[in-house]
Design a protein around this motif. Sequence first.
Motif, PDB file in Angstrom:
ATOM      1  N   SER A  28       0.823  -1.204   0.000  1.00 34.49           N
ATOM      2  CA  SER A  28       0.000   0.000   0.000  1.00 34.49           C
ATOM      3  C   SER A  28       0.864   1.265   0.000  1.00 34.49           C
ATOM      4  CB  SER A  28      -0.898   0.012   1.243  1.00 34.49           C
ATOM      5  OG  SER A  28      -1.442   1.296   1.467  1.00 34.49           O
ATOM      6  N   LEU A  37      -2.663   1.582  -3.851  1.00 38.55           N
ATOM      7  CA  LEU A  37      -1.559   0.634  -3.960  1.00 38.55           C
ATOM      8  C   LEU A  37      -0.450   1.203  -4.845  1.00 38.55           C
ATOM      9  CD1 LEU A  37      -3.566  -2.673  -4.498  1.00 38.55           C
ATOM     10  CD2 LEU A  37      -2.818  -1.639  -2.330  1.00 38.55           C
ATOM     11  N   ASP A  41      -7.627   2.774  -0.009  1.00 37.60           N
ATOM     12  CA  ASP A  41      -6.205   2.474   0.099  1.00 37.60           C
ATOM     13  C   ASP A  41      -5.596   2.450  -1.302  1.00 37.60           C
ATOM     14  OD1 ASP A  41      -4.078   1.946   1.822  1.00 37.60           O
ATOM     15  OD2 ASP A  41      -4.142  -0.189   1.372  1.00 37.60           O
ATOM     16  N   SER A  58      -0.310   3.448   3.073  1.00 34.63           N
ATOM     17  CA  SER A  58       0.289   3.049   4.354  1.00 34.63           C
ATOM     18  C   SER A  58       1.753   3.453   4.434  1.00 34.63           C
ATOM     19  CB  SER A  58       0.160   1.535   4.551  1.00 34.63           C
ATOM     20  OG  SER A  58      -1.194   1.150   4.627  1.00 34.63           O
TER      21      SER A  58
END
Length: 308
Positions: free
Chosen positions: A10, A51, A49, A13
């Motif tokens: 991700s 990627l 999210d 993240s």
Amino acid sequence: MKGQSDPDPSFTSYMKKHIADLKRENRFSYMESNQITLNHLNNYTDGRDLLFKEITLAFLKEFESYLRHDLSLRIINSARIYLNNIRSVYYHAIDAEIIKGDITSFRKFKIQQEKTKPRPLDVEELRFMLGIRHKVTKQQQQAIDIFFLSFYLCGINLKDLIYLKHENVVKGRIEYKRFKTGRAYSVKIFPQAQAIINRHKGEKYLLSFMDTKEILSPERLNEASHDILSEENKLLKRALKDTGAKFKASTYSARYSWATIAAGLGISRDVIAHALGHGINTMTDIYIDFDLAKVDEANEVVINSLQV
């Protein structure tokens, strides 16, 4: 995270982790810039999210269009900052072996850049500003002094200047780390700069007007410095208007003015770059890689050029 086996890591993240790392390193300017970038990405993806594999050439073009048109970031450099942050985090992940990465998208995607138009003042305009100091209000005098203190310290960035403390003065020099880059820097205090420091000497901060400001958390430095400089620029603008100046100036002009005058006096680009703090990594590098005396000599020549 190095060497993780997640087949679809991700980006969202990883960027959060990157922001946390910047905060831990006290690199608050970059932290804030990256957080704003992430906020825009979250809005663009509706909080989904994102990627790494989704950051393609098409994605970059579409996101740029979103920044420029949907968000009305018409100024090229505004969108450029966010796009550069995405690229920087992507490359960081490659170096950390989080992803194998394909930089083809970034090679094909040209991030537009609009050259910032400097607003340098010439010697006669600077002499005019020095001459009106005794004709304006005390607050306006302070704004003029801040401008010239920046100028006398080789165009020190105003954000760095206003947060200086007495411990930053070491053996007749200002030694500090730039908020923008975290790099160490050192500049000699000439008598003209010392006179301004003496007039405005503070208790906690080097400059007294900062002692009256609210105690700020490091995370709010960007916001606070923007407010302070906005206030000082209004005072500077008013001082020039009240005294019939035919030109405009802001605290931002001091840095460009120093560099422009230095170039006009024949000082080399290399010396000017070092005086402005470009390309310096650590305090040790300053002393090993470049002779600070050259910068000191250059600054003395620039300062003396203002003498009538």
